[in-house]
Scaffold this motif. Structure first.
Motif, PDB file in Angstrom:
ATOM      1  N   GLY A  43       0.823  -1.208   0.000  1.00 29.89           N
ATOM      2  CA  GLY A  43       0.000   0.000   0.000  1.00 29.89           C
ATOM      3  C   GLY A  43       0.855   1.256   0.000  1.00 29.89           C
ATOM      4  N   LYS A  44       1.918   1.209   0.792  1.00 33.65           N
ATOM      5  CA  LYS A  44       2.852   2.329   0.849  1.00 33.65           C
ATOM      6  C   LYS A  44       3.577   2.488  -0.483  1.00 33.65           C
ATOM      7  CE  LYS A  44       6.779   4.068   3.556  1.00 33.65           C
ATOM      8  NZ  LYS A  44       7.701   3.777   4.696  1.00 33.65           N
ATOM      9  N   MET A  45       3.895   1.363  -1.108  1.00 26.11           N
ATOM     10  CA  MET A  45       4.615   1.385  -2.374  1.00 26.11           C
ATOM     11  C   MET A  45       3.793   2.034  -3.482  1.00 26.11           C
ATOM     12  SD  MET A  45       6.055  -1.904  -4.527  1.00 26.11           S
ATOM     13  CE  MET A  45       4.443  -2.351  -5.188  1.00 26.11           C
ATOM     14  N   VAL A  46       2.532   1.641  -3.616  1.00 22.40           N
ATOM     15  CA  VAL A  46       1.708   2.175  -4.707  1.00 22.40           C
ATOM     16  C   VAL A  46       1.347   3.643  -4.493  1.00 22.40           C
ATOM     17  CG1 VAL A  46       0.755  -0.073  -5.298  1.00 22.40           C
ATOM     18  CG2 VAL A  46      -0.437   1.356  -3.645  1.00 22.40           C
ATOM     19  N   LYS A  47       1.408   4.097  -3.241  1.00 24.83           N
ATOM     20  CA  LYS A  47       1.105   5.497  -2.956  1.00 24.83           C
ATOM     21  C   LYS A  47       2.330   6.398  -3.117  1.00 24.83           C
ATOM     22  CE  LYS A  47      -2.665   4.564   0.307  1.00 24.83           C
ATOM     23  NZ  LYS A  47      -3.105   4.684   1.734  1.00 24.83           N
ATOM     24  N   SER A  48       3.491   5.775  -3.227  1.00 23.66           N
ATOM     25  CA  SER A  48       4.732   6.534  -3.350  1.00 23.66           C
ATOM     26  C   SER A  48       4.757   7.339  -4.660  1.00 23.66           C
ATOM     27  CB  SER A  48       5.928   5.585  -3.317  1.00 23.66           C
ATOM     28  OG  SER A  48       7.131   6.283  -3.543  1.00 23.66           O
ATOM     29  N   PRO A 109      -3.633  -3.430 -10.557  1.00 23.46           N
ATOM     30  CA  PRO A 109      -3.104  -2.687 -11.710  1.00 23.46           C
ATOM     31  C   PRO A 109      -2.025  -1.663 -11.345  1.00 23.46           C
ATOM     32  CG  PRO A 109      -5.312  -1.930 -11.155  1.00 23.46           C
ATOM     33  CD  PRO A 109      -5.071  -3.168 -10.356  1.00 23.46           C
ATOM     34  N   LYS A 110      -2.107  -1.109 -10.133  1.00 18.70           N
ATOM     35  CA  LYS A 110      -1.120  -0.120  -9.715  1.00 18.70           C
ATOM     36  C   LYS A 110       0.243  -0.775  -9.479  1.00 18.70           C
ATOM     37  CE  LYS A 110      -4.490   2.990  -7.565  1.00 18.70           C
ATOM     38  NZ  LYS A 110      -4.941   3.642  -6.293  1.00 18.70           N
ATOM     39  N   ILE A 111       0.214  -1.948  -8.897  1.00 22.53           N
ATOM     40  CA  ILE A 111       1.470  -2.667  -8.665  1.00 22.53           C
ATOM     41  C   ILE A 111       2.067  -3.105  -9.998  1.00 22.53           C
ATOM     42  CG2 ILE A 111       2.536  -4.715  -7.640  1.00 22.53           C
ATOM     43  CD1 ILE A 111       0.464  -4.584  -5.427  1.00 22.53           C
ATOM     44  N   PHE A 112       1.216  -3.642 -10.875  1.00 19.59           N
ATOM     45  CA  PHE A 112       1.696  -4.103 -12.185  1.00 19.59           C
ATOM     46  C   PHE A 112       2.252  -2.941 -13.000  1.00 19.59           C
ATOM     47  CE2 PHE A 112       0.552  -5.914 -16.567  1.00 19.59           C
ATOM     48  CZ  PHE A 112       1.765  -6.576 -16.669  1.00 19.59           C
ATOM     49  N   LYS A 113       1.660  -1.782 -12.859  1.00 18.79           N
ATOM     50  CA  LYS A 113       2.146  -0.601 -13.574  1.00 18.79           C
ATOM     51  C   LYS A 113       3.577  -0.279 -13.157  1.00 18.79           C
ATOM     52  CE  LYS A 113       1.065   4.274 -14.443  1.00 18.79           C
ATOM     53  NZ  LYS A 113       0.122   5.381 -14.131  1.00 18.79           N
ATOM     54  N   ARG A 114       3.853  -0.386 -11.865  1.00 17.86           N
ATOM     55  CA  ARG A 114       5.201  -0.117 -11.379  1.00 17.86           C
ATOM     56  C   ARG A 114       6.182  -1.186 -11.858  1.00 17.86           C
ATOM     57  NH1 ARG A 114       5.692   3.700  -7.376  1.00 17.86           N
ATOM     58  NH2 ARG A 114       7.662   2.748  -6.689  1.00 17.86           N
ATOM     59  N   GLU A 138       7.054 -11.563 -15.923  1.00 22.48           N
ATOM     60  CA  GLU A 138       6.433 -12.720 -16.569  1.00 22.48           C
ATOM     61  C   GLU A 138       5.373 -13.352 -15.664  1.00 22.48           C
ATOM     62  OE1 GLU A 138       9.595 -15.332 -17.632  1.00 22.48           O
ATOM     63  OE2 GLU A 138      10.251 -14.106 -19.346  1.00 22.48           O
ATOM     64  N   ASP A 139       5.632 -13.361 -14.355  1.00 19.55           N
ATOM     65  CA  ASP A 139       4.648 -13.897 -13.412  1.00 19.55           C
ATOM     66  C   ASP A 139       3.345 -13.102 -13.487  1.00 19.55           C
ATOM     67  OD1 ASP A 139       6.238 -15.912 -12.502  1.00 19.55           O
ATOM     68  OD2 ASP A 139       6.832 -14.918 -10.636  1.00 19.55           O
ATOM     69  N   PHE A 140       3.466 -11.795 -13.490  1.00 18.39           N
ATOM     70  CA  PHE A 140       2.276 -10.939 -13.561  1.00 18.39           C
ATOM     71  C   PHE A 140       1.485 -11.207 -14.841  1.00 18.39           C
ATOM     72  CE2 PHE A 140       4.043  -8.579 -10.068  1.00 18.39           C
ATOM     73  CZ  PHE A 140       2.976  -7.900  -9.500  1.00 18.39           C
ATOM     74  N   VAL A 141       2.195 -11.286 -15.946  1.00 19.42           N
ATOM     75  CA  VAL A 141       1.530 -11.514 -17.241  1.00 19.42           C
ATOM     76  C   VAL A 141       0.872 -12.886 -17.285  1.00 19.42           C
ATOM     77  CG1 VAL A 141       1.872 -11.751 -19.719  1.00 19.42           C
ATOM     78  CG2 VAL A 141       3.063  -9.944 -18.473  1.00 19.42           C
ATOM     79  N   ALA A 145      -2.484 -10.464 -15.207  1.00 16.05           N
ATOM     80  CA  ALA A 145      -2.541  -9.063 -14.797  1.00 16.05           C
ATOM     81  C   ALA A 145      -3.157  -8.153 -15.851  1.00 16.05           C
ATOM     82  CB  ALA A 145      -1.133  -8.559 -14.453  1.00 16.05           C
ATOM     83  N   ASP A 146      -3.103  -8.560 -17.123  1.00 17.82           N
ATOM     84  CA  ASP A 146      -3.656  -7.750 -18.211  1.00 17.82           C
ATOM     85  C   ASP A 146      -5.105  -8.095 -18.549  1.00 17.82           C
ATOM     86  OD1 ASP A 146      -1.627  -5.924 -18.906  1.00 17.82           O
ATOM     87  OD2 ASP A 146      -0.500  -7.501 -19.939  1.00 17.82           O
ATOM     88  N   LEU A 147      -5.681  -9.049 -17.855  1.00 19.86           N
ATOM     89  CA  LEU A 147      -7.048  -9.477 -18.154  1.00 19.86           C
ATOM     90  C   LEU A 147      -8.092  -8.511 -17.604  1.00 19.86           C
ATOM     91  CD1 LEU A 147      -6.766 -13.302 -17.373  1.00 19.86           C
ATOM     92  CD2 LEU A 147      -6.693 -12.187 -19.610  1.00 19.86           C
ATOM     93  N   SER A 148      -9.321  -8.694 -18.037  1.00 12.15           N
ATOM     94  CA  SER A 148     -10.420  -7.855 -17.555  1.00 12.15           C
ATOM     95  C   SER A 148     -10.747  -8.220 -16.110  1.00 12.15           C
ATOM     96  CB  SER A 148     -11.662  -8.077 -18.412  1.00 12.15           C
ATOM     97  OG  SER A 148     -12.134  -9.408 -18.267  1.00 12.15           O
ATOM     98  N   LYS A 149     -11.496  -7.361 -15.424  1.00 15.34           N
ATOM     99  CA  LYS A 149     -11.863  -7.620 -14.033  1.00 15.34           C
ATOM    100  C   LYS A 149     -12.660  -8.913 -13.899  1.00 15.34           C
ATOM    101  CE  LYS A 149     -11.911  -2.830 -12.368  1.00 15.34           C
ATOM    102  NZ  LYS A 149     -12.749  -1.759 -11.748  1.00 15.34           N
ATOM    103  N   ALA A 150     -13.550  -9.143 -14.859  1.00 18.99           N
ATOM    104  CA  ALA A 150     -14.386 -10.344 -14.818  1.00 18.99           C
ATOM    105  C   ALA A 150     -13.528 -11.612 -14.919  1.00 18.99           C
ATOM    106  CB  ALA A 150     -15.403 -10.315 -15.945  1.00 18.99           C
ATOM    107  N   LYS A 151     -12.561 -11.589 -15.827  1.00 15.50           N
ATOM    108  CA  LYS A 151     -11.699 -12.763 -16.008  1.00 15.50           C
ATOM    109  C   LYS A 151     -10.775 -12.950 -14.799  1.00 15.50           C
ATOM    110  CE  LYS A 151     -11.761 -12.911 -21.045  1.00 15.50           C
ATOM    111  NZ  LYS A 151     -10.969 -12.844 -22.304  1.00 15.50           N
ATOM    112  N   LYS A 152     -10.317 -11.845 -14.213  1.00 14.46           N
ATOM    113  CA  LYS A 152      -9.476 -11.945 -13.020  1.00 14.46           C
ATOM    114  C   LYS A 152     -10.267 -12.574 -11.875  1.00 14.46           C
ATOM    115  CE  LYS A 152      -6.475  -7.943 -13.901  1.00 14.46           C
ATOM    116  NZ  LYS A 152      -6.115  -6.586 -13.459  1.00 14.46           N
TER     117      LYS A 152
END
Length: 202
Positions: A43-48, A109-114, A138-141, A145-152
């Motif tokens: 949480g601290k990381m994504v708010k940085s 998505p915020k973590i994956f963006k970083r 590669e783990d995220f992909v 991580a790129d899928l829609s909310k429904a698929k996630k």
């Protein structure tokens, strides 16, 4: 909680776990503490407002998973030799909690963006850092991580159900192993039909 040997820093060589101090009751509180601290760190990381780099993104994720993996491996080692209803129940709870935590992390998505920022600029990193960055990207992909909310959401359901089934299978397998009977004399087979004996010989 500070006295929990699974959380305290070990004074043993190479940071080895002090197995003589660990009790089954220590595992669930330890994992809950690790996951709680991990969520706070993420949480601290994504708010940085600092640009994502290896130290403030990839290393943060790696350290969280390392702490969690250490506790899980210790429980697995003990459970393999002292499997009983108590350890089975705790193991199942920890597996479910860990899976939910990992799903939340990989689908954020915020973590994956970083992570993507670090991955895009990883040519500036040391080779070992590049490798770790590539692994996590590669783990995220691969985890969606790129899928829609429904698929996630659907993947979360499937993975959490698989964890439950996996733990039940492990318990059933151990129960079957414990119920194994070694037959040493013909007298112990008295009363069994001939076809059953023939199949046993095969």
């Amino acid at each position: 909680m500070s006295k929990n040997p699974l959380i305290q820093k070990s004074n043993l060589p190479h940071g080895a776990v002090p197995y003589d101090l660990v009790q089954v009751k220590d595992f669930l509180p330890a994992v809950k503490s690790i996951l709680s601290d991990g969520k706070k760190e993420l949480g601290k990381m994504v708010k940085s407002k600092k640009k994502a780099d290896f130290e403030n993104t990839i290393l943060v994720i790696e350290n969280i998973f390392n702490r969690l993996h250490s506790a899980q491996c210790t429980l697995s080692a003990l459970a393999s030799t002292e499997m009983n209803p108590e350890t089975n129940k705790i193991n199942e709870k920890i597996s479910v909690l860990s899976t939910k935590f990992a799903n939340e992390l990989y689908f954020d998505p915020k973590i994956f963006k970083r992570v993507k920022v670090v991955h895009k600029n990883m040519a500036k990193l040391e080779l070992d850092q590049q490798r770790l960055t590539e692994i996590y990207y590669e783990d995220f992909v691969e985890k969606g991580a790129d899928l829609s909310k429904a698929k996630k959401a659907r993947i979360k359901e499937i993975e959490e159900r698989l964890v439950e089934l996996k733990e039940k299978f492990k318990v059933n397998l151990q129960d079957a192993t414990n119920d194994f009977i070694m037959v040493k004399t013909k007298e112990e087979l008295a009363g069994l039909p001939d076809d059953a004996l023939e199949k046993a010989r095969e």
